[in-house]
Write an enzyme that holds these catalytic residues in place. Structure first.
Site, short mmCIF file in Angstrom:
data_model
loop_
_atom_site.label_atom_id
_atom_site.label_comp_id
_atom_site.label_asym_id
_atom_site.label_seq_id
_atom_site.Cartn_x
_atom_site.Cartn_y
_atom_site.Cartn_z
N PHE A 4 0.81 -1.23 0.00
CA PHE A 4 0.00 0.00 0.00
C PHE A 4 0.84 1.27 0.00
O PHE A 4 0.38 2.33 0.42
CB PHE A 4 -0.96 0.00 1.19
CG PHE A 4 -1.79 -1.24 1.31
CD1 PHE A 4 -2.64 -1.61 0.29
CD2 PHE A 4 -1.68 -2.05 2.43
CE1 PHE A 4 -3.40 -2.77 0.38
CE2 PHE A 4 -2.44 -3.21 2.52
CZ PHE A 4 -3.29 -3.57 1.50
N GLY A 59 3.08 -0.85 -11.71
CA GLY A 59 3.81 -2.11 -11.80
C GLY A 59 3.42 -2.96 -12.99
O GLY A 59 4.25 -3.25 -13.86
N ILE A 115 -7.79 -5.19 -18.87
CA ILE A 115 -7.82 -5.86 -17.58
C ILE A 115 -7.19 -7.24 -17.77
O ILE A 115 -7.73 -8.09 -18.48
CB ILE A 115 -9.26 -5.98 -17.06
CG1 ILE A 115 -9.89 -4.59 -16.89
CG2 ILE A 115 -9.31 -6.77 -15.74
CD1 ILE A 115 -9.18 -3.64 -15.93
N THR A 122 -8.41 -11.30 -10.21
CA THR A 122 -7.63 -10.51 -9.25
C THR A 122 -7.90 -9.02 -9.43
O THR A 122 -7.79 -8.26 -8.46
CB THR A 122 -6.12 -10.81 -9.40
OG1 THR A 122 -5.78 -10.73 -10.78
CG2 THR A 122 -5.79 -12.19 -8.87
N GLN A 127 -8.78 -6.28 -6.58
CA GLN A 127 -8.11 -4.98 -6.43
C GLN A 127 -9.13 -3.87 -6.31
O GLN A 127 -9.01 -2.98 -5.46
CB GLN A 127 -7.24 -4.70 -7.66
CG GLN A 127 -5.96 -5.44 -7.69
CD GLN A 127 -4.87 -4.62 -7.04
OE1 GLN A 127 -4.85 -4.45 -5.84
NE2 GLN A 127 -3.96 -4.10 -7.83
N GLY A 162 -3.37 0.17 -15.33
CA GLY A 162 -3.08 0.08 -13.89
C GLY A 162 -4.34 0.28 -13.08
O GLY A 162 -5.14 1.17 -13.36
N GLY A 217 -4.37 -0.45 -9.35
CA GLY A 217 -4.11 -0.63 -7.92
C GLY A 217 -4.75 0.41 -7.04
O GLY A 217 -5.02 0.15 -5.87
N GLU A 218 -4.97 1.60 -7.56
CA GLU A 218 -5.38 2.68 -6.67
C GLU A 218 -6.73 3.31 -6.99
O GLU A 218 -7.40 3.83 -6.11
CB GLU A 218 -4.27 3.75 -6.65
CG GLU A 218 -3.12 3.21 -5.82
CD GLU A 218 -1.76 3.81 -6.12
OE1 GLU A 218 -1.28 4.56 -5.27
OE2 GLU A 218 -1.19 3.53 -7.19
#
Ligand SMILES: Cc1cc2nc3c(=O)[nH]c(=O)nc-3n(C[C@H](O)[C@H](O)[C@H](O)COP(=O)(O)OP(=O)(O)OC[C@H]3O[C@@H](n4cnc5c(N)ncnc54)[C@H](O)[C@@H]3O)c2cc1C
Ligand code: SF4
Lengths: 712, 330
Positions: free
Chosen positions: A246, A514, A595, A600, A604, A667, A669-670
């Site tokens: 995180f 990433g 995607i 997964t 996320q 991306g 993740g956030e």
């Protein structure tokens, strides 16, 4: 055995659901985390942190502690190895907290003042707790509030452009039919991955070998090399499994302490942080005080846009929580102003906590948009559609792709938004008032140079080596799918090895960069390998390896506004007689490029949305003004959503092709975090008629607001 | 964390003798509070005497029709017990509202009664705290206290007792039995927890070295119509910021008997006797409930940041008593 790629080309792994390749190891306990990996002759270090917020260390009474059972050494500012902190690393100048035990100054509660090393972890802990450190205390200031007299605009910070400005703001505000001018606050928040930070360091044949839990082994290795003035090739950092990051798992004092201790003791040394130490040593999200001014024509078109965000940093290092960057992407106006201000306080330096900037910034901005919609008598989605920019509002650059309205459209359809009565405070179910809210989401789609190697093995399998980090996101699995499609083989034939700095440099797992960064490198290497294999011929015992480096390709990428987008929807129930707020539904629809693994990816997104829910209702660290430290710095005191708080959450995505991007990945993740707190706060308003501009929306705040509304 | 010895005991007199022989020893129930405090350095026992194998794990009727609950009954077993659920539903609800499934599986009745406050200063050795280090001061008075006491506190300590279970026990006049080297003893819950005064570190009237052996609930027909409602800062797995245990007997619109106790407002579960007096014999109306709450809360002395608890408790009294009245009507 001679093998080329499959007879019939296999593709389509990317985009179809795959369970984690290491899932079985993780659920059976076979996967070992950094603090569990055995070493012969292992010694254990325990950090001692300062208990004063400002001053100097007068003495460290190490003699009695050195006599305690099992104690091997006590490192502190008088005897620790020297380190070099005057360098520029991957992310600029190092945080001075990495220069532990180099001087007697204490700039905040939680500054490491000693490391006690012993034969067992229990002995080290007992001795560390017995160590008496005396201080010459100085008065401190830890009070963060809007308009702090020490506030300044950061200059020349390489990580952020502090201010952007166009047009005449005051004139446009004056000419606006509708104006919203409000202040919003978010509290200090902490990222606490389940797995605490842990590092074991040892010298192995002249090389420094660190077994770690981090978000980027290239990053950690390069910083350690600089700190200890080592040849980069003589540092190896591995981080096989990581139980969450995180943004908190870069380089922290514990890795430096482990390297110092192994250097002194000539045996492996492990340093693990306690939960409470994590609250002081691994970064956190600064509190923010934000002011937003929006001016619009009666039809909702924005004339004036002003977002000013104040956050804090330590006295030793500058970190900016970039809350005001959203408007530079989301909304245009004739006059447009964004500004970051900082206050230096006697606290640890904040850091990147999941969706840094966008998370608190979107709470303020997307709440303000909702307030503007209310004032204009417009639907909040229609207001956003009216202000959809053609190009970057500040940069003027084209968007690589921008499908935020498609997200709203799909979300509104699935959520049943069309039936919504916009008036607040009307719906009741027993003791609960019900309401719904929405907000937009965005997060930058960045990329960092990476290298990868893909080997065709003689047995018909393939080995991918990339210094990626799987911090629980499913990165290892994602790289398996990416490689499978590039090689046109079944994913079963691919083994992905990650998180070893000896594999060569690669991007860290951060900034939602990433997967995009690594997939690019893996694709190029795999493409090349496939072409070589297509020529036919036997595979030698050592295999055939193709390598890639994306540095040049990334440099050549056309300058564009590259971002993910999304739309968040929430339904809440509020009991204004007890202050309880329950989220009943969350829906997030995203436009986030390709995607890779829907299974997964969904995790996320819903994890991010749960994070946003916690931010809206629960998370808040309490800083004690008297001591300068935190109160209740543990997971009983610091609340985030429990299972019972998490409702039905749906996350899905719309098509979002990015034609000029070789991988098409943006991306994810956030972005799941972004906008959720605003969507919930907007729903609380819709339920109760009361705006909550200070997070978290705690029961006492709801109660006080209801009292206030009753009295008014 | 200090090294410590561990022993398991199988009979009550043995347990008491063992503890009496070692001033640095502590009884260990489920360990869900004690072990955490040991990790934080607040407790530093040299020896733990594990009481969970003692023959104190039963729930049975007393001769007069009350219930006797053994001290080592787990919180989970207590909450699931059919007679508890039938005759004292608020007690089962209170226990279920606490902690988490895993914790309740470990936690015992004795340990639950003696759990320590969750005041953040108390568990942090780097900070002063009169309860932990008598005479060092109470930083909560001017610091973080949004979940601290509004009733019965003192300038020496404003911490709350965190137990949910104890709130229901207070409403039902539970009696706590214990054993010492000098023989057995009993304390009604009203006398069990001591006023704060200037000795916040002395929390109960238990004699030193006493082993809690059980809790007795006197027969109380009113308890069969009871409820526990807890407000916390998330939906589960958090301590109360305000809670109430209520039991009500209404006949012909007149309150025959009422029991009220509040949680998270004082250093002990707060039996609302003033409110009960106002209500008994009067009408079961929202106005009466509010007036009763006001009578009890007249003595509240909120700090800068916890005044909301006055409103919260008042609202809870009205809401829960109204619910119980409506159910009685049906
Ligand atoms: C994360 C978390 C959340 C929680 N949430 C809640 C909540 O919401 N509501 C709530 O009410 N509680 C909550 N709890 C507290 C929990 O209820 C208590 O920890 C538990 O009841 C203590 O029981 P135990 O048997 O584990 O006690 P222990 O930890 O074993 O002991 C506690 C104390 O009692 C003493 N002791 C134990 N048994 C006896 C005996 N028979 N005679 C004399 N002394 C004895 C011990 O020496 C010790 O001093 C929570 C706890 C945690 C860790
Ligand atoms: S309220 Fe009580 S427990 Fe908390 S700091 Fe003050 S004295 Fe200690």
């Amino acid at each position: 055995m001679t093998t080329t790629t499959g007879i019939a080309a296999v593709t389509g792994a990317v985009g179809s659901a795959h369970t984690r390749v290491e899932g079985r190891d993780k659920v059976t306990g076979a996967a070992r985390y950094a603090a569990e990996i055995p070493f012969a002759e292992l010694a254990h270090g325990w950090l001692v942190l300062s208990t004063v917020a400002r001053g100097r260390i007068r003495s460290v009474d190490d003699a009695p502690v050195l006599a305690m059972p099992g104690v091997l050494t006590v490192l502190h500012h008088r005897n620790a190895p020297r380190v070099e902190t005057d360098y520029v690393g991957m992310l600029g100048r190092p945080n001075p907290v990495l220069g532990i035990f180099q001087h007697d100054r204490v700039p905040f509660v939680g500054w490491p003042v000693a490391l006690v090393v012993a034969e067992t972890s229990e002995q080290a802990r007992e001795a560390a707790e017995a160590l008496v450190v005396r201080y010459d205390e100085e008065p401190h200031d830890v009070a963060f509030f809007a308009g702090h007299p020490g506030a300044y605009t950061p200059q020349n910070n390489p990580m952020v452009q502090a201010e952007t400005e166009k047009g005449d703001l005051e004139a446009q505000l004056g000419a606006s039919a509708v104006v919203v001018d409000e202040e919003y606050t978010t509290p200090e928040e902490h990222h606490n991955p389940m797995e605490p930070h842990a590092a074991t360091a040892r010298w192995d044949g002249g090389r420094l070998d660190v077994v770690d839990s981090n978000q980027g082994s290239t990053w950690v290795a390069s910083e350690l090399a600089k700190l200890f003035s080592l040849d980069p090739a003589s540092v190896r950092v591995r981080s096989e499994h990581v139980g969450g990051g995180f943004g908190s798992k870069g380089l922290s004092p514990h890795q430096v302490a482990a390297v110092m201790a192994t250097t002194v003791l000539h045996r492996p040394v492990r340093v693990v942080l306690t939960r409470r130490q994590m609250f002081y040593l691994v970064g956190f999200r600064s509190p923010t005080a934000q002011r937003i001014r929006l001016g619009a024509d009666a039809d909702g078109r924005l004339r004036a846009f002003d977002h000013q965000a104040q956050s804090l940093t330590s006295t030793v290092h500058e970190f900016v929580e970039t809350s005001a960057v959203l408007g530079r992407v989301m909304y245009d106006a004739d006059a447009h102003h964004t500004l970051h201000r900082l206050v230096r306080l006697d606290v640890p330096t904040p850091a990147w906590m999941r969706a840094p900037g966008e998370a608190p910034g979107s709470f303020a901005l997307e709440s303000a948009l909702d307030e503007l919609a209310e004032k204009c008598g417009m639907d909040p989605i229609a207001l956003r559609a009216r202000n959809e920019p053609e190009t970057g509002p500040v940069s003027g650059l084209p968007f690589s792709s921008r499908n935020v309205l498609a997200c709203f459209e799909e979300g509104a359809r699935r959520f049943g938004w069309a039936d919504r009565d916009p008036r607040p405070g009307l719906r009741r179910e027993g003791r609960w008032l019900l309401g719904t809210g929405t907000a937009a989401a965005t997060y930058p789609s960045g990329v960092g140079p990476s290298t990868a190697a893909v080997t065709a093995e003689a047995d018909g399998t393939f080995t991918v080596r990339i210094n990626a980090a799987d911090i629980g996101t499913g990165a290892r699995t994602a790289m398996t799918l990416v490689a499978a499609d590039a090689l046109e083989v079944d994913p079963d034939r691919i083994r992905v090895r990650i998180a070893d700095s000896d594999f060569g440099p690669a991007m860290f797992a951060g900034g939602s960069m990433g997967t995009r960064s690594w997939a690019w490198a893996v694709t190029i290497a795999a493409d090349e390998l496939r072409e070589r294999l297509a020529l036919g011929g036997a595979i030698p015992p050592e295999g055939i390896t193709a390598r890639s480096n994306t540095a040049e390709a990334i440099d050549a990428l056309a300058k564009k506004e590259r971002h993910s987008f999304g739309a968040q929807f929430s339904e809440v129930a509020v009991d204004v007689t007890t202050g309880e707020v329950r989220v009943r539904r969350l829906l997030g629809i995203y436009a986030a490029g390709t995607i890779v693994n829907p299974l997964t990816a969904r995790s996320q997104f819903i994890g991010g949305m749960t994070w946003g829910l916690s931010m809206a209702l629960h998370e808040e660290a309490i800083r004690d003004q008297a001591s300068g430290g935190l109160v209740g710095a543990d997971l009983a005191g610091y609340h985030f959503a429990a299972h019972a708080d998490v409702p039905l959450i749906e996350a899905d995505w719309v098509d979002d092709p990015v034609p000029d991007d070789p991988v098409g990945i943006k991306g994810i993740g956030e972005i799941g975090v972004v906008g959720v707190a605003a969507a919930i706060a907007n729903a609380v308003w819709h339920a109760t008629g009361v705006r909550h501009r200070n997070l978290p929306i705690r029961p006492d705040r709801v109660l006080r607001a209801a009292e206030g509304a009753r009295r008014a | 964390m200090r090294e410590f010895g561990y022993e398991r005991v199988f009979d009550v007199s043995g347990a008491v003798a063992l503890l009496g022989a070692d001033p640095d020893a502590r009884f260990l129930g489920g360990g869900t509070n004690l072990v955490d405090l040991m990790k934080a350095g607040v407790e530093r026992p040299a020896r733990l005497i594990d009481v969970r194998e003692l023959p104190l794990d039963g729930v049975e009727f007393t001769r007069d029709g009350g219930l006797r609950i053994g001290a080592t009954v787990t919180n989970s077993d207590l909450a699931a017990h059919p007679e508890v659920r039938r005759h004292y539903p608020a007690l089962a609800q209170a226990v279920l509202a606490g902690a988490s499934g895993q914790l309740r599986n470990m936690a015992t009745v004795g340990g639950n009664l003696l759990q320590r406050t969750r005041c953040g200063y108390f568990t942090d050795l780097s900070k002063p705290c009169n309860k932990r280090a008598p005479g060092s001061g109470c930083p909560a008075l001017t610091g973080e206290h949004h979940n601290h006491a509004i009733l019965g506190a003192s300038e020496h300590c404003v911490a709350t007792h965190p137990s949910d279970m104890a709130v229901a026990l207070a409403a039902f006049d539970a009696v706590i039995s214990y054993e010492t080297a000098d023989g057995p003893g009993e304390l009604p819950i009203a006398d069990f927890y001591l006023p704060v005064g200037d000795t916040p570190h002395i929390e109960t009237a238990l004699p030193p070295g006493a082993l809690i052996t059980g809790v007795t609930l006197p027969p109380a027909p009113v308890a069969a119509h009871s409820r526990y409602r807890k407000v916390r800062e998330r939906a589960s797995y958090a301590f109360a910021i305000g809670s109430i245990a209520a039991a009500l007997d209404v006949q012909d619109d007149v309150i025959r008997e009422v029991r009220l106790a509040f949680g998270a407002v004082a250093s002990r579960p707060w039996r609302a006797r003033a409110a009960e007096r106002v209500l008994t014999g009067g009408p079961a109306s929202a106005e009466a409930f509010a007036a009763a709450a006001d009578a009890e809360l007249a003595g509240a002395e909120p700090l800068a940041e916890n005044g909301y608890k006055v409103t919260l408790i008042r609202n809870l009294v009205v809401a829960v008593l109204t619910e119980l009245t409506e159910e009685a009507d049906r």
